[in-house]
Design an enzyme around this catalytic site. Structure first.
Site, PDB file in Angstrom:
ATOM      1  N   PRO A 183      25.765  69.292  20.165  1.00  0.00           N
ATOM      2  CA  PRO A 183      25.106  70.571  20.092  1.00  0.00           C
ATOM      3  C   PRO A 183      25.815  71.534  19.167  1.00  0.00           C
ATOM      4  O   PRO A 183      27.035  71.675  19.207  1.00  0.00           O
ATOM      5  CB  PRO A 183      25.163  71.071  21.530  1.00  0.00           C
ATOM      6  CG  PRO A 183      25.957  70.092  22.291  1.00  0.00           C
ATOM      7  CD  PRO A 183      26.592  69.171  21.349  1.00  0.00           C
ATOM      8  N   GLU A 184      25.020  72.168  18.370  1.00  0.00           N
ATOM      9  CA  GLU A 184      25.505  73.259  17.536  1.00  0.00           C
ATOM     10  C   GLU A 184      24.929  74.549  18.107  1.00  0.00           C
ATOM     11  O   GLU A 184      24.355  74.533  19.185  1.00  0.00           O
ATOM     12  CB  GLU A 184      25.061  73.030  16.080  1.00  0.00           C
ATOM     13  CG  GLU A 184      25.462  71.649  15.576  1.00  0.00           C
ATOM     14  CD  GLU A 184      25.069  71.391  14.144  1.00  0.00           C
ATOM     15  OE1 GLU A 184      24.878  72.355  13.387  1.00  0.00           O
ATOM     16  OE2 GLU A 184      24.954  70.213  13.771  1.00  0.00           O
TER      17      GLU A 184
END
Length: 277
Positions: free
Chosen positions: A2-3
């Site tokens: 996840p960014e």
DNA sequence: CGGACAACCTGGCGGC
DNA sequence: TGCCGCCAGGTTGTCC
């Protein structure tokens, strides 16, 4: 995994499931995931605490409890979600931390690759160390971006990935932002014109905003807290599109290695000044 | 200061 | 089908 857009989506999804509920128990089966404090301290400090708010800083989830902050970094394959506690024997084999809730549900941290970590702290910076500004906040103006660029010379790809430069950009959205800006990932940051700096600033923000709008990118592990997939991956122009035609000019997208990361770009649209083409 | 690289882990996928 | 090598959204520490 996840960014910024994925973590933001997790945070937004958790809020209705978690705010106002009280943690009643703590369980773990993978000691390295309990980064700080010790598991004994962790349990003592977290049990009995009500969830007051849920926020995001960079790629960290910040769960605000009455007397402390519960922070989670999902790293590559982490997931965070609320589920009925009797769903203990379902398909998720990778649950390493559980927080029992007053409702009979539990907050789960699941992580196939075991890179993710949970923390208790009274100060976010104590966990994160120095971080750059949040790219979507109003305080992150073009002037701030310009001043942070001053006096340095870095490969653009490496710069965007540097969490102390800007917080929250990862490999996907770095490639997407550079594609949008038509800047080559190997371009040096001190060679940009004023116009290119302004363009890059806009493109980083729009790439992240669109990622949030599509509720994050599900490549393999990422899920929203309700278990469904994001759709951001359906809108990529560069990331993961090796050999597929550029959406602007039809040239096959190239994949190279920059800053030790797979890097996707259009060799026609994103030229280095030295390229004669 | 900038960059390369290894390490931390496991799962999925392509190739043979 | 089975095995093997390679790849992966992130971060940190070491070395040059």
């Amino acid at each position: 995994m996840p960014e910024l857009p994925e973590v933001e989506t997790v945070v937004r999804g958790l809020r209705p499931d978690l705010i106002g509920k009280t943690i009643t128990s703590f369980w773990y089966d993978w000691l390295p995931a309990i980064r700080t404090p010790s598991p004994e301290q962790f349990e003592a400090r977290v049990v009995g605490q009500r969830v007051e708010a849920i926020e995001r800083r960079a790629k960290y989830v910040v769960i605000v409890l009455e007397d402390t902050l519960l922070m989670v970094h999902l790293k590559m394959s982490g997931r965070l979600y609320v589920t009925p506690a009797d769903a203990q024997h379902d398909a998720d084999r990778w649950v390493h931390v559980r927080f029992g809730l007053s409702t009979g549900e539990e907050l789960r941290f699941s992580d196939a690759r075991k890179f993710g970590r949970v923390y208790l702290t009274n100060a976010v910076e104590q966990v994160t160390g120095p971080l750059g500004p949040e790219p979507l906040e109003d305080a992150f103006s073009l002037a701030v971006f310009q001043s942070r660029l001053a006096g340095r010379s870095r490969l653009l790809k490496a710069l965007l990935l540097d969490q102390t430069f800007i917080a929250g950009v990862g490999n996907i959205y770095a490639d997407e932002a550079l594609y949008r800006s038509r800047l080559h990932p190997l371009r040096r940051s001190d060679t940009l014109t004023d116009e290119e700096v302004a363009l890059l600033y806009d493109c980083v923000r729009s790439a992240l905003r669109d990622g949030i709008r599509h509720e994050g990118a599900t490549l393999s592990w990422y899920r929203k807290p309700d278990g469904s997939k994001g759709s951001s991956q359906e809108h990529f122009d560069a990331y993961g599109r090796t050999d597929l035609p550029c959406h602007r000019c039809g040239t096959p997208i190239s994949k190279i290695r920059v800053a030790q990361r797979g890097t996707h770009f259009c060799p026609t649209c994103q030229r280095l000044p030295s390229d004669t083409g």
